[in-house]
Design a protein around this motif. Structure first.
Motif, PDB file in Angstrom:
ATOM      1  N   LEU A 176      -7.270  -6.653  -7.700  1.00  0.00           N
ATOM      2  CA  LEU A 176      -7.376  -5.221  -7.437  1.00  0.00           C
ATOM      3  C   LEU A 176      -7.469  -4.473  -8.765  1.00  0.00           C
ATOM      4  O   LEU A 176      -7.006  -4.958  -9.801  1.00  0.00           O
ATOM      5  N   GLY A 217      -6.451  -1.224 -11.033  1.00  0.00           N
ATOM      6  CA  GLY A 217      -5.509  -0.124 -11.211  1.00  0.00           C
ATOM      7  C   GLY A 217      -5.866   0.678 -12.443  1.00  0.00           C
ATOM      8  O   GLY A 217      -6.769   0.310 -13.206  1.00  0.00           O
ATOM      9  N   ARG A 231      -8.091   1.287 -17.460  1.00  0.00           N
ATOM     10  CA  ARG A 231      -8.075   0.524 -16.211  1.00  0.00           C
ATOM     11  C   ARG A 231      -7.609  -0.906 -16.479  1.00  0.00           C
ATOM     12  O   ARG A 231      -7.766  -1.431 -17.574  1.00  0.00           O
ATOM     13  N   ASP A 280      -5.703  -2.184   3.689  1.00  0.00           N
ATOM     14  CA  ASP A 280      -5.688  -1.019   2.803  1.00  0.00           C
ATOM     15  C   ASP A 280      -4.852  -1.374   1.567  1.00  0.00           C
ATOM     16  O   ASP A 280      -3.621  -1.388   1.625  1.00  0.00           O
ATOM     17  N   PRO A 281      -5.514  -1.657   0.436  1.00  0.00           N
ATOM     18  CA  PRO A 281      -4.771  -2.095  -0.747  1.00  0.00           C
ATOM     19  C   PRO A 281      -4.171  -0.944  -1.562  1.00  0.00           C
ATOM     20  O   PRO A 281      -3.581  -1.192  -2.613  1.00  0.00           O
ATOM     21  N   SER A 282      -4.320   0.269  -1.102  1.00  0.00           N
ATOM     22  CA  SER A 282      -3.895   1.416  -1.913  1.00  0.00           C
ATOM     23  C   SER A 282      -2.403   1.364  -2.237  1.00  0.00           C
ATOM     24  O   SER A 282      -1.984   1.751  -3.336  1.00  0.00           O
ATOM     25  N   ALA A 283      -1.582   0.909  -1.288  1.00  0.00           N
ATOM     26  CA  ALA A 283      -0.141   0.849  -1.541  1.00  0.00           C
ATOM     27  C   ALA A 283       0.170  -0.168  -2.637  1.00  0.00           C
ATOM     28  O   ALA A 283       1.036   0.064  -3.488  1.00  0.00           O
ATOM     29  N   ILE A 305      -1.930  -1.165  -5.042  1.00  0.00           N
ATOM     30  CA  ILE A 305      -2.435  -0.616  -6.307  1.00  0.00           C
ATOM     31  C   ILE A 305      -1.492   0.458  -6.823  1.00  0.00           C
ATOM     32  O   ILE A 305      -1.117   0.469  -8.006  1.00  0.00           O
ATOM     33  N   GLY A 306      -1.084   1.361  -5.926  1.00  0.00           N
ATOM     34  CA  GLY A 306      -0.186   2.433  -6.341  1.00  0.00           C
ATOM     35  C   GLY A 306       1.138   1.919  -6.860  1.00  0.00           C
ATOM     36  O   GLY A 306       1.686   2.429  -7.843  1.00  0.00           O
ATOM     37  N   GLU A 329       0.626   0.596 -10.344  1.00  0.00           N
ATOM     38  CA  GLU A 329       0.434   1.702 -11.295  1.00  0.00           C
ATOM     39  C   GLU A 329       1.764   2.374 -11.624  1.00  0.00           C
ATOM     40  O   GLU A 329       2.012   2.743 -12.777  1.00  0.00           O
TER      41      GLU A 329
END
Length: 702
Positions: free
Chosen positions: A273, A275, A312, A323-326, A328-329, A332
């Motif tokens: 992923l 970030g 990055r 949903d990979p957003s969690a 990635i977040g 980060e």
């Protein structure tokens, strides 16, 4: 007997990532070797190793259910001892047979054969082959015992009483011969066909393995696990490149084989992923940010086309949510405090100059027998000034002294305290921040170079001077207190330091003599320091030979050049090339043999032989011809040698072949007349000196 493929898997808790690849390879290779040794697997069988964070497994092809029976020939004793005059067994023979579990009824079947000078009795039998269950039990125990485990754990089994030792607690054992379970046990586990897949993404748990050959496919499709370390590593590399291409702009993931291996050992099914972090962190030296992301988070920073860090980075996740957003977040958020720490350290460190930190080095212990870092710096300064005076005079000496004084000051900074790998690198940044010129700043960083085999050398002469001084101080200091490398143990990396000195002398072609450098370094130490000049010189010579052999030169070529002890090592490559060219000449072999013969004659002569020739005492035509040839050839060879044209110098010697051969064919060196004998030895000494200026040509003789 049917041969089938065998699979053995140990399911364990998370294995140490930096050791996983070695553990997996060792488990498979030892297991297969033990099966081969027992005749259960073919000697040419190639095992396949599997290793993931929670499993070690091995697949071995063509394993027999039972090893073939083996004929056994047992020598008992001489016939004269085992049988009496009537041919009846003696008590000694009966006792020997009983020890073998054989009764007296076999005596008539005992074989007689000559053994040496006497006839002996032999008992021939057939040993039944070991079963797979027996053989695998032993092989499995040996494989586990032979693992290169960095640190063993002791844990209790489910019975609450028994304790076992292993790298991590083991919870499952699979042993399948084809589709049949092999009844073996280890670490308190009984073999079966069930294993576990991915903690979160397996279709179901347990995974019931159909047979040995379905292991990798079932683990991938049902267990969501890429069991092969190499396949998983290749998949991560592919995804890293693909993710960088999606980001665009010509970015690329940083290349780090060790990090790639470690991340491969941390995930079972990788998902890369992208970030990012706030661009303002890029004000911090990129080495700091890269190191904190790699060392603390196992991220792959993204670099632009010019090799500059971008904001990055790539994360190798062990889960693949829709949903990979969690994910990635979360990564980060985790990396941000790390980068903030690096920025804080950098900002704080720049509030003090490097020069202001130097006095503090007096409180930092370098070695209990060699004093503080402050004392060490003074020695390095002394050595650096001496080297610089030789290379560039007072101006270079003054600049080298400044660099040597500041070179270790960054050891007292917060950034280097957090990341020791950045010593020297941060010194350069802080030197630039203090307003020092780029050459001085570069030299502060470069005085550690080369840090490892194949590393680049210092960029400028100033850095070379201080790097030489630093490495020589380390070598001389530790040799002087008896801290000498032994075998494969070299805790102070003295071989690496010696190689660094050798590389700088040769690859920069420096007009410096190694022995003079060693003497200068010893002179920088107090009078009570151990004098080990000869030991350091020999150590350097051994490293020099290894360096030249690794560079592709032959053993004889290297011996020939090193044996003459060139004062300057910078011209050794030219000498080696000249020797190689000389060795290809048709006259070379004969001249090398003659040179060896001359050397042996001179060694046996009584007293030292001076290379002098009295023309009036040259009686034989052959010795007159050799002296005349030397008079013509030697000036040519010497002139070429003095101008550094070693190839021409050696090639000139080819003209000596005929007169040298004629001399040894017709002239008796050890004449009865002492004057003639002395003059002929002087002629040979002159020849020997002329032939061995570039290299000891006798080393080329077969």
């Amino acid at each position: 007997m049917s041969n089938k493929n065998l699979l053995v898997e140990l399911f364990v808790e998370e294995l140490p990532p930096k050791a996983l690849k070695k553990l997996g390879d060792a488990f498979a290779s030892v297991l297969a070797d033990r099966l081969k040794a027992q005749g259960l697997a073919d000697a040419a069988a190639v095992p396949v190793a599997y290793a993931s964070p929670r499993r070690l497994a091995a697949w071995v092809p063509g394993v027999a259910a039972r090893a073939a029976d083996k004929p056994v020939q047992q020598k008992l004793m001489p016939v004269s001892v085992g049988l009496d005059a009537q041919g009846q067994p003696t008590p000694a023979l009966l006792k020997k047979l009983a020890a073998l579990g054989v009764d007296a009824s076999v005596v008539p079947q005992l074989r007689r054969a000559v053994d040496g000078k006497a006839e002996a009795l032999f008992h021939d039998s057939v040993a039944p082959g070991v079963t797979l269950a027996e053989g695998l039990q032993k092989a499995l125990e040996d494989a586990i015992a032979g693992l290169p485990i960095p640190k063993v754990m002791t844990y209790q089994l489910a019975d609450g009483w028994t304790s076992v030792n292993f790298v991590r607690p083991a919870h499952g054992l699979v042993a399948l011969h084809g589709d049949e379970v092999v009844p073996v046990s280890v670490l308190g586990l009984q073999a079966g066909r069930n294993t576990q897949g991915h903690r979160f993404e397996a279709l179901h748990n347990p995974i019931v393995l159909r047979d040995a050959d379905s292991y990798a496919e079932q683990m991938r499709s049902e267990g969501a696990v890429i069991a092969s370390f190499d396949e998983r590593r290749a998949e991560i590399a592919r995804q890293l490149q693909a993710a960088a291409e999606r980001v665009g702009g010509g970015v690329r993931p940083i290349e780090d084989e060790a990090l790639l291996d470690e991340v491969t050992a941390l995930v079972e099914r990788p998902n890369v992923l992208v970030g990012q972090f706030e661009p303002e962190f890029l004000e911090v030296p990129q080495e700091c940010l890269i190191l904190t992301m790699k060392a603390n988070q196992k991220y792959f920073p993204l670099l632009d086309a010019d090799g500059r860090l971008t904001h990055r980075f790539l994360v190798v996740s062990n889960i693949s949510p829709d949903d990979p957003s969690a994910v990635i977040g979360g990564n980060e958020r985790v990396v941000r405090p790390r980068l903030a720490d690096a920025k804080f350290f950098f900002d704080q460190d720049r509030k003090k100059t490097l020069a202001s930190r130097v006095p503090g080095l007096a409180k930092v212990v370098y070695h209990n027998k060699l004093g503080s870092q402050g004392e060490r710096i003074e020695r390095v300064r002394t050595i650096a000034r001496a080297i610089a005076e030789t290379l560039g005079g007072p101006v270079l000496a003054q600049r080298a002294d400044q660099v040597a004084m500041l070179a270790k000051a960054d050891l007292l900074t917060d950034m280097v305290g957090e990341f020791p790998e950045l010593q020297g690198i941060m010194g350069r940044y802080y030197a630039l921040n203090d307003g020092l010129d780029t050459t001085v700043a570069d030299a502060i960083e470069d005085h550690y170079k080369p840090r490892f085999a194949g590393d680049e050398l210092p960029r400028h002469e100033l850095g070379v001077v201080v790097a030489l001084a630093d490495k020589l101080e380390t070598l001389v200091g530790l040799f002087g207190i008896g801290q000498v490398p032994t075998g494969d143990k070299d805790p102070f990396a003295l071989r690496r330091h010696a190689l660094g000195v050798i590389r700088m002398l040769i690859e920069r072609d420096l007009p410096l003599e190694p022995q003079a450098l060693i003497d200068v370094a010893f002179a920088a130490f107090p009078a009570g320091h151990g004098q080990a000049q000869a030991e350091v010189a020999q150590f350097m010579r051994e490293r020099l030979v290894n360096y030249l052999r690794d560079a592709g030169y032959g053993a004889r070529e290297v011996e020939a050049v090193v044996e003459v002890g060139p004062a300057r090592w910078g011209d050794i490559p030219k000498r080696l090339q000249a020797v190689r060219a000389f060795a290809s000449l048709p006259e070379a072999e004969s001249l090398a043999a003659a040179n060896k013969r001359v050397g042996n004659i001179l060694k046996k002569a009584e007293g030292a032989v001076e290379p002098r020739i009295d023309a009036a005492l040259l009686r034989e035509p052959a010795e007159q011809a050799l002296a005349q040839a030397l008079q013509e050839v030697k000036p040519q060879a010497d002139a070429a040698f003095e101008r550094g044209d070693y190839a021409v110098s050696l090639q000139a010697l080819a003209a000596l072949k005929a007169p040298v051969d004629a001399f040894f064919d017709t002239v008796m060196v050890n004449a009865e007349d002492p004057a003639l004998r002395a003059n002929r030895l002087g002629l040979l000494a002159t020849l020997h000196a002329a032939m061995n200026r570039v290299a000891d040509l006798s080393r080329l003789a077969g």
